[in-house]
Write a protein that holds these residues in place. Structure first.
Motif, short mmCIF file in Angstrom:
data_model
loop_
_atom_site.label_atom_id
_atom_site.label_comp_id
_atom_site.label_asym_id
_atom_site.label_seq_id
_atom_site.Cartn_x
_atom_site.Cartn_y
_atom_site.Cartn_z
N SER A 283 6.38 48.63 47.27
CA SER A 283 6.47 48.11 45.91
C SER A 283 7.59 48.78 45.13
CB SER A 283 5.13 48.30 45.18
OG SER A 283 4.07 47.69 45.88
N VAL A 284 7.67 50.10 45.23
CA VAL A 284 8.70 50.84 44.50
C VAL A 284 10.09 50.45 44.98
CG1 VAL A 284 9.67 53.14 44.15
CG2 VAL A 284 7.21 52.79 43.93
N VAL A 290 15.48 45.24 42.63
CA VAL A 290 15.73 44.37 41.48
C VAL A 290 16.68 45.05 40.50
CG1 VAL A 290 14.67 43.28 39.46
CG2 VAL A 290 13.57 43.09 41.70
N ALA A 291 16.46 46.34 40.22
CA ALA A 291 17.31 47.05 39.25
C ALA A 291 18.75 47.16 39.74
CB ALA A 291 16.73 48.45 39.00
N GLY A 352 23.53 57.30 45.20
CA GLY A 352 24.34 56.08 45.20
C GLY A 352 24.41 55.38 43.85
N PRO A 353 23.28 55.11 43.19
CA PRO A 353 23.35 54.46 41.88
C PRO A 353 24.08 55.28 40.83
CG PRO A 353 21.14 54.24 42.81
CD PRO A 353 21.88 55.21 43.69
N LEU A 462 21.14 53.87 36.68
CA LEU A 462 20.59 55.20 36.45
C LEU A 462 19.06 55.16 36.47
CD1 LEU A 462 23.04 56.50 33.69
CD2 LEU A 462 22.98 57.12 36.11
N ALA A 463 18.47 54.08 35.97
CA ALA A 463 17.02 53.94 36.05
C ALA A 463 16.58 53.86 37.51
CB ALA A 463 16.58 52.68 35.29
N GLY A 464 17.36 53.16 38.34
CA GLY A 464 17.05 53.10 39.76
C GLY A 464 17.16 54.47 40.41
N ALA A 465 18.19 55.24 40.02
CA ALA A 465 18.36 56.58 40.58
C ALA A 465 17.17 57.47 40.23
CB ALA A 465 19.65 57.21 40.06
N LEU A 466 16.71 57.39 38.99
CA LEU A 466 15.55 58.19 38.58
C LEU A 466 14.31 57.78 39.35
CD1 LEU A 466 14.55 60.37 36.62
CD2 LEU A 466 14.07 58.54 34.97
#
Length: 497
Positions: A283-284, A290-291, A352-353, A462-466
């Motif tokens: 799920s994560v 998507v992000a 990467g992000p 950055l939200a994906g990286a976090l």
């Protein structure tokens, strides 16, 4: 009922012909997906398109592909992979010709919807034909060659498309598919063997409910994505208080809830078994997908328009500007996948992000009179390097997070999640940055919108990286089985098409 497909060898004429057919077919899809954004300013000017028209030109295709790609794979398993593959090629090509002949935006958008439906038949079919047709000893080489050669078409797509747009017309990026399709059909009829899932075929005859198509699920998924997309695009001109806007948003939300309830009720007959989401990691990873792909979709939508309408670059130069990041992904994805296998996916998916976001923050500073080598190339290279660290580890991690029996549907859903991310970004970003109507042809309005959009895209990365740093970990290794197990092939990473 057909006999089992022969096991092709890559060294034979039939093996090479099958590989040629699948590579050319995939190349058509990848080529169109990379060059349409380059063509947006030119077709927008010629057809007097609004921002919403440009959004639907991109999103009509992505919506159909995201909603029906899983169903397209099931159709091939049931009715014959070569048959559905050929149907997809012919459908996609006919729709491409309609796109090239378009005399208005309504015509073009409708043809793009049809093209996406053809792509939903063609895209899963090209890889499944290779998987089912080649001898196990040659299957890995065939899929690797397909991935590499298809990647080349993705990389050179902006260059070829830019040249066609400047030398002839934007219409030729669609007409180019016609001679390619003729070669695909001839090669497929001559060399590609037919294959199918015999269990699915018997179920069709015997009426086994568990193996029936989940058409209702596919339609509800399309309604959910379509309703939300329409609301986001239309809100730019009408405002959120408009009945069509909140009505379509409500329709999308209701369809989304109904889709989840239906899939849970159908159990083994579901297009998307909800058991997949028992894995928190799965799920994560798909939320992460998507992000990241939303940032990619937003960047490619705005960047090509900005370079041409504000900086005054030609379509060819715009295509060349986009070339380095696709080349980086082509060369570096396998190495990134190998690195992830050694150290786990968490670090590549977190770093990467951040690298890609740094590239976007550099690119938002580009202004008229900018030098390609000094102002544009560094940002493009950083963006490409960041994506290279992400794509292969992400695909491998998604497959590792799902049970082996769900490998196909897990890969397909992740591909659909990537497309849905791009779809929603292209729908939402013009609304968020205040770009509507014909403002994309005005330097000041487009400059402000582009810089704000790059901030939004960097924020998504950055939200994906976090998320990766906090929530993504290497799946625990299972104890070695007492009996040898079959190794499943890793599918190619989802591409922006």
């Amino acid at each position: 009922m057909p006999q089992p497909s022969p096991a092709l060898r890559i060294s034979t004429a039939a093996g090479r012909g099958t590989l040629l057919a699948t590579v050319l077919a995939s190349g058509m899809v990848f080529l169109d997906s990379t060059v349409v954004n380059v063509a947006l300013p030119r077709l927008g000017s010629e057809l007097h398109a609004t921002v919403a028209d440009l959004q639907w030109t991109v999103n009509g295709y992505m919506l159909m592909l995201a909603a029906f790609v899983l169903l397209g794979g099931s159709l091939g398993d049931r009715f014959g992979r070569r048959r559905i593959f050929l149907l997809g090629v012919i459908w996609f090509t006919a729709a491409s010709v309609l796109c090239g002949l378009a005399q208005g935006t309504g015509w073009l958008i409708g043809a793009r919807f049809l093209q996406g439906a053809g792509g939903a038949l063609l895209t899963p079919g090209s890889l499944s034909v290779l998987q089912a047709s080649f001898h196990p000893d040659d299957r890995g080489r065939a899929i690797g060659a397909w991935s590499g050669l298809s990647g080349v078409s993705t990389a050179i797509g902006p260059f070829i498309g830019g040249w066609l747009i400047d030398a002839f017309s934007w219409r030729w990026i669609f007409f180019l598919n016609l001679p390619l399709a003729v070669l695909v059909v001839l090669a497929a009829l001559r060399w590609v063997p037919e294959s199918r899932d015999e269990g699915a075929s018997r179920a069709r005859v015997e009426g086994d409910r568990r193996r029936r198509f989940d058409v209702a699920g596919a339609l509800l998924g399309a309604l959910a994505l379509g309703g939300l997309t329409y609301a986001l695009i239309d809100a730019t001109g009408r405002g959120f208080g408009s009945p069509p806007v909140w009505g379509s948003a409500l329709l999308g939300l209701v369809a989304g809830v109904a889709f989840v309830l239906l899939e849970r009720h159908r159990g083994e007959a579901a297009m998307l078994p909800t058991e997949l989401f028992d894995s928190r990691l799965f799920s994560v990873l798909n939320i992460f997908t998507v992000a990241v792909y939303a940032a990619l979709g937003g960047f490619t939508f705005f960047f090509a328009v900005y370079l041409q309408n504000v900086l005054g670059w030609s379509a060819l130069l715009t295509g060349v500007a986009l070339l380095p990041w696709t080349l980086l992904m082509l060369v570096g994805s396998a190495r990134a996948g190998a690195l992830s296998a050694r150290i786990g996916p968490r670090l590549p998916l977190a770093v990467g992000p951040v690298v890609a976001a740094a590239g976007l923050l550099l690119l938002r500073r580009v202004s008229p009179g900018a030098s390609y080598w000094v102002d544009v190339l560094p940002g493009v290279l950083l963006f490409g390097a960041g994506l290279t660290l992400v794509v292969a580890p992400l695909t491998a991690s998604v497959l590792a997070a799902a049970a082996d029996r769900f490998a196909g549907v897990a890969s397909g859903f992740n591909n659909a999640a990537a497309r849905a991310g791009g779809l929603l970004a292209v729908a939402a970003l013009p609304l968020l940055v205040g770009l509507s109507g014909g403002a994309y042809q005005q330097h000041g309005a487009l400059t402000g919108a582009f810089r704000a959009a790059m901030l939004w895209c960097a924020g998504l990365l950055l939200a994906g990286a976090l998320m990766a740093l906090l929530l993504i970990h290497r799946p625990p290794r299972e104890a070695p089985p007492s009996q040898p197990c079959q190794t499943l092939p890793v599918s190619t990473p989802p591409r922006e098409r």
